[in-house]
Design an enzyme around this catalytic site. Structure first.
Site, PDB file in Angstrom:
ATOM      1  N   TYR A   1       0.854  -1.186   0.000  1.00  0.00           N
ATOM      2  CA  TYR A   1       0.000   0.000   0.000  1.00  0.00           C
ATOM      3  C   TYR A   1       0.891   1.238   0.000  1.00  0.00           C
ATOM      4  O   TYR A   1       2.061   1.170   0.368  1.00  0.00           O
ATOM      5  CB  TYR A   1      -0.941   0.031   1.211  1.00  0.00           C
ATOM      6  CG  TYR A   1      -0.238   0.220   2.544  1.00  0.00           C
ATOM      7  CD1 TYR A   1      -0.013   1.496   3.073  1.00  0.00           C
ATOM      8  CD2 TYR A   1       0.186  -0.873   3.299  1.00  0.00           C
ATOM      9  CE1 TYR A   1       0.624   1.673   4.298  1.00  0.00           C
ATOM     10  CE2 TYR A   1       0.813  -0.704   4.518  1.00  0.00           C
ATOM     11  CZ  TYR A   1       1.032   0.573   5.013  1.00  0.00           C
ATOM     12  OH  TYR A   1       1.658   0.742   6.216  1.00  0.00           O
TER      13      TYR A   1
ATOM     14  N   ASP B   1      -2.169   4.854  17.066  1.00  0.00           N
ATOM     15  CA  ASP B   1      -1.996   4.296  15.717  1.00  0.00           C
ATOM     16  C   ASP B   1      -2.001   5.387  14.647  1.00  0.00           C
ATOM     17  O   ASP B   1      -2.196   5.099  13.465  1.00  0.00           O
ATOM     18  CB  ASP B   1      -3.049   3.238  15.393  1.00  0.00           C
ATOM     19  CG  ASP B   1      -2.676   2.399  14.159  1.00  0.00           C
ATOM     20  OD1 ASP B   1      -1.476   2.139  13.949  1.00  0.00           O
ATOM     21  OD2 ASP B   1      -3.581   2.042  13.384  1.00  0.00           O
TER      22      ASP B   1
ATOM     23  N   THR C   1       4.836  -1.126   7.382  1.00  0.00           N
ATOM     24  CA  THR C   1       5.231  -1.994   6.280  1.00  0.00           C
ATOM     25  C   THR C   1       5.484  -1.238   4.985  1.00  0.00           C
ATOM     26  O   THR C   1       6.219  -1.718   4.127  1.00  0.00           O
ATOM     27  CB  THR C   1       4.149  -3.065   6.032  1.00  0.00           C
ATOM     28  OG1 THR C   1       2.911  -2.427   5.711  1.00  0.00           O
ATOM     29  CG2 THR C   1       3.958  -3.923   7.266  1.00  0.00           C
TER      30      THR C   1
ATOM     31  N   ASN D   1      -4.441   2.408   6.105  1.00  0.00           N
ATOM     32  CA  ASN D   1      -5.287   1.335   5.557  1.00  0.00           C
ATOM     33  C   ASN D   1      -6.769   1.471   5.881  1.00  0.00           C
ATOM     34  O   ASN D   1      -7.526   0.529   5.621  1.00  0.00           O
ATOM     35  CB  ASN D   1      -4.840  -0.062   6.029  1.00  0.00           C
ATOM     36  CG  ASN D   1      -3.349  -0.287   5.910  1.00  0.00           C
ATOM     37  OD1 ASN D   1      -2.650   0.445   5.230  1.00  0.00           O
ATOM     38  ND2 ASN D   1      -2.855  -1.306   6.581  1.00  0.00           N
TER      39      ASN D   1
ATOM     40  N   TYR E   1       2.290  -8.699  14.991  1.00  0.00           N
ATOM     41  CA  TYR E   1       1.002  -8.255  14.459  1.00  0.00           C
ATOM     42  C   TYR E   1       0.395  -9.420  13.695  1.00  0.00           C
ATOM     43  O   TYR E   1       0.983  -9.920  12.728  1.00  0.00           O
ATOM     44  CB  TYR E   1       1.206  -7.052  13.549  1.00  0.00           C
ATOM     45  CG  TYR E   1      -0.069  -6.359  13.104  1.00  0.00           C
ATOM     46  CD1 TYR E   1      -1.232  -6.406  13.853  1.00  0.00           C
ATOM     47  CD2 TYR E   1      -0.095  -5.633  11.916  1.00  0.00           C
ATOM     48  CE1 TYR E   1      -2.383  -5.755  13.448  1.00  0.00           C
ATOM     49  CE2 TYR E   1      -1.245  -4.965  11.500  1.00  0.00           C
ATOM     50  CZ  TYR E   1      -2.393  -5.035  12.272  1.00  0.00           C
ATOM     51  OH  TYR E   1      -3.538  -4.392  11.867  1.00  0.00           O
TER      52      TYR E   1
ATOM     53  N   ARG F   1      -2.323  -9.893   4.196  1.00  0.00           N
ATOM     54  CA  ARG F   1      -2.688  -8.896   3.196  1.00  0.00           C
ATOM     55  C   ARG F   1      -1.744  -7.698   3.190  1.00  0.00           C
ATOM     56  O   ARG F   1      -1.802  -6.860   2.293  1.00  0.00           O
ATOM     57  CB  ARG F   1      -4.118  -8.420   3.437  1.00  0.00           C
ATOM     58  CG  ARG F   1      -4.351  -7.867   4.800  1.00  0.00           C
ATOM     59  CD  ARG F   1      -5.825  -7.603   5.101  1.00  0.00           C
ATOM     60  NE  ARG F   1      -6.063  -7.435   6.521  1.00  0.00           N
ATOM     61  CZ  ARG F   1      -5.794  -6.340   7.200  1.00  0.00           C
ATOM     62  NH1 ARG F   1      -5.274  -5.300   6.578  1.00  0.00           N
ATOM     63  NH2 ARG F   1      -6.042  -6.262   8.491  1.00  0.00           N
TER      64      ARG F   1
END
Length: 308
Positions: free
Chosen positions: A53, A261, A81, A266, A161, A134
């Site tokens: 992403y 967070d 990520t 996402n 995670y 994912r």
């Protein structure tokens, strides 16, 4: 999964909330936002070619401004990520935090001891292993065990995670890790199921059987199935998460952490108001003692033990 075009934000994913409200709940002095991120800026810190992403930029300056606005004193910045194992954006934020931030990195097997020590000097105190399919490609478990053995010597911990349905499969691997383990977002339970049901009981047993396991009781906006909060700021829309988080806080008060967070990668359905997320804290930690453990004592003990 097809890779996104360079620097083109993933379609449908929301930007972070620009004007968060001032929390009604005043966090205790010295509070730590123990899970947040920085993204880019892409022109200085490009996103990883292998990413699944592409987020919007979210700078250290914006993160630190949010910290102050919400009333926190410190941050724990977790490598996301989208930057892969290139930790430069996170480390740059640590260098500019004047000791008020620690980091969780992503590293590969071929990292040198010198580079690990450089990360430690910058303020990194953990590595993150991501098992959400994912978001990342599979990393061989023997490589992760090797990394865990190396970072144990630095006194670091491992952040994991994963999603709740995968815990049974991952149990033996997790229990083989030689470090303290911190679980992101309660292992992403399905909050439409019972808090006393077999899925969440497995997670409670995981923490009970393994006293080196901690949990972040964060991200109600990701876990809730009842939608965003009402415009009046009431948290009724996240109440399906409250019983899960409260059970962990009350059962393991010395092994829980909380974080915003920010900038909430996402998300497609709604972008949370970070001020309202802070107001979630007294619903899951309902006494001043539990609140102080959650946002001050526990993160300080894990990330700034020299100050405790």
């Amino acid at each position: 999964m097809e890779k996104t075009a360079p620097f083109q934000k993933t379609p449908g994913w929301l930007d972070w909330y620009e004007n968060p409200s001032k929390p009604r709940f005043k966090v205790p002095p010295g509070a730590v936002d123990a899970h947040c991120h920085v993204f880019g800026p892409k022109d200085k810190f490009p996103y990883a070619p292998e990413r699944k992403y592409t987020p919007c930029d979210a700078s250290k300056e914006q993160l630190f401004a949010l910290r102050d606005h919400l009333g926190f004193s410190r941050n724990v910045i977790v490598q996301a990520t989208c930057h892969g194992a290139d930790n430069r954006a996170m480390v740059d934020a640590l260098h500019h935090a004047h000791g008020r931030a620690r980091g969780v990195a992503t590293v590969r097997r071929d990292i040198s001891d010198a580079d690990l020590h450089a990360l430690h000097e910058a303020g990194v105190r953990g590595v993150r292993f991501n098992f959400v399919k994912r978001l990342v490609d599979f990393t061989p478990r023997d490589e992760l065990i090797e990394i865990a053995g190396r970072i144990e010597k630095l006194g670091w911990h491992v952040v994991i995670y994963f999603e709740a349905v995968d815990l049974a499969e991952l149990w033996d691997f997790f229990t083989a890790l030689p470090t303290t383990i911190v679980v992101d977002h309660m292992g992403r339970p399905d909050v439409s199921k019972s808090v006393d049901g077999p899925q969440f009981e497995r997670f409670i047993k995981f923490m009970t059987d393994n006293p080196n396991v901690w949990s972040k009781v964060s991200c109600p906006e990701r876990l809730s199935v009842s939608g965003p909060p009402a415009l009046n700021g009431e948290l009724n829309a996240y109440r399906d998460v409250v019983t899960f988080a409260r059970r962990i806080v009350e059962t393991f008060p010395d092994r829980v952490l909380w974080g915003t967070d920010w900038p909430h990668p996402n998300l497609k359905n709604h972008m949370p108001d970070d001020g309202l997320l802070v107001d979630f804290i007294p619903h899951i930690a309902h006494t001043p003692e539990l609140q102080r453990k959650l946002v001050v004592e526990n993160p300080m003990r894990l990330y700034w033990p020299e100050l405790c």
